[in-house]
Design an enzyme around this catalytic site. Sequence first.
Site, PDB file in Angstrom:
ATOM      1  CE1 TYR A  12       0.087   2.077   4.222  1.00 62.59           C
ATOM      2  CE2 TYR A  12       0.675  -0.225   4.621  1.00 62.59           C
ATOM      3  CZ  TYR A  12       0.635   1.106   5.042  1.00 62.59           C
ATOM      4  OH  TYR A  12       1.141   1.458   6.272  1.00 62.59           O
ATOM      5  CB  CYS A  13       1.432   3.955  -1.805  1.00 62.31           C
ATOM      6  SG  CYS A  13       0.069   4.045  -2.998  1.00 62.31           S
ATOM      7  CB  SER A  14      -0.287   8.337  -0.379  1.00 60.52           C
ATOM      8  OG  SER A  14       0.899   8.637   0.318  1.00 60.52           O
ATOM      9  CD1 TRP A  25      -2.117   7.812   5.489  1.00 62.57           C
ATOM     10  CD2 TRP A  25      -2.143   5.845   6.543  1.00 62.57           C
ATOM     11  NE1 TRP A  25      -2.135   8.064   6.838  1.00 62.57           N
ATOM     12  CE2 TRP A  25      -2.149   6.866   7.508  1.00 62.57           C
ATOM     13  CE3 TRP A  25      -2.155   4.512   6.965  1.00 62.57           C
ATOM     14  CZ2 TRP A  25      -2.165   6.592   8.869  1.00 62.57           C
ATOM     15  CZ3 TRP A  25      -2.176   4.250   8.319  1.00 62.57           C
ATOM     16  CH2 TRP A  25      -2.184   5.298   9.258  1.00 62.57           C
ATOM     17  N   GLY A  29      -2.859   4.396  -3.560  1.00 57.08           N
ATOM     18  CA  GLY A  29      -2.997   3.292  -4.490  1.00 57.08           C
ATOM     19  C   GLY A  29      -2.351   3.496  -5.845  1.00 57.08           C
TER      20      GLY A  29
END
Length: 313
Positions: free
Chosen positions: A261-263, A289, A265
Amino acid sequence: MTHLVSVAQLLHLQRSAEHGAGPAVRLLDVRWRLDRPEGRPEYVRSHLPGAVYVDLEHELARRGQPEEGRHPLPESVDLERAARGWGLSDGDIVVGYDDNRSVPAARLWWLLRRSGIDARVLDGGIRAWVGEGLPVETGDVRPAAGNVSLHHHDDDVSLNHDGVSLNHDGVSLNHDGAFDVLEIEELGDFIEHGVLLDVRTPEQYNGTRTAGAPVAGHIPGAVNLPAMVAVASDGRLQHPDVLRRIFASAGVDADTVVGVYCSSGVAAMHSVLALEHAGIRARVYPGSWSQWSNTRGKPVAVGILPSGRLTTV
């Protein structure tokens, strides 16, 4: 299966198509940045010959509620409509590129590969093309509509023991068993038996920077490995051997169950591309996130350790 193409490989594909010895090659320009999400002006000023612009914010995502995250996945029917508008037809090879280290192009690649399309990423993007002294063009390309049919993922599916999506008849929905999503409800159990990679910056991970999220920190148990460690100084992905060493430093190898995951997607799909290039299958948590931090009651870890100091949204 090939996920990346070099400039030389792209030229070979194009020559084969021109001589009727291979499928048509469709170039898609996915210029996008968080601080400059509208990339059309840059595209109009300079793009690969014949490339069609793709709007990440409106064609590779849909408008959703905050609790869905900043870039929810597009509905399959909407993605298919957009793909036909880009001129795609069944059997085409799609090559996406950008000017941002292949991060937005990887979102296009992931969505189309998941939908059954032979999509690839031009390694190094437009800079690699220009660096070879090859021509660019200006203006806007408006292709004739294509007839591509995408596999639709909106029906309920289940996962087999290898993490491969199955329909109700037990038929695999993925050509190579990859490109499955992680839903927010799965993450607690997932972390118990797999490695969840947080590919944001260390400052976002440890909670010293929010980057627009309502709370700072990371999902408890997630391991930080910033997406850009997979990129060489020239904007291309690192060699697979180098990537395997990088991922091994985070406890990940070909036998590891991996989620990313990241900020919001986007960068996560670039990390999935890097993992695929290294021969490691991974699932992406599209809400990332931006969804987790907007979901009341979810635990949040602050600090440099996966367990961190716990609080809640």
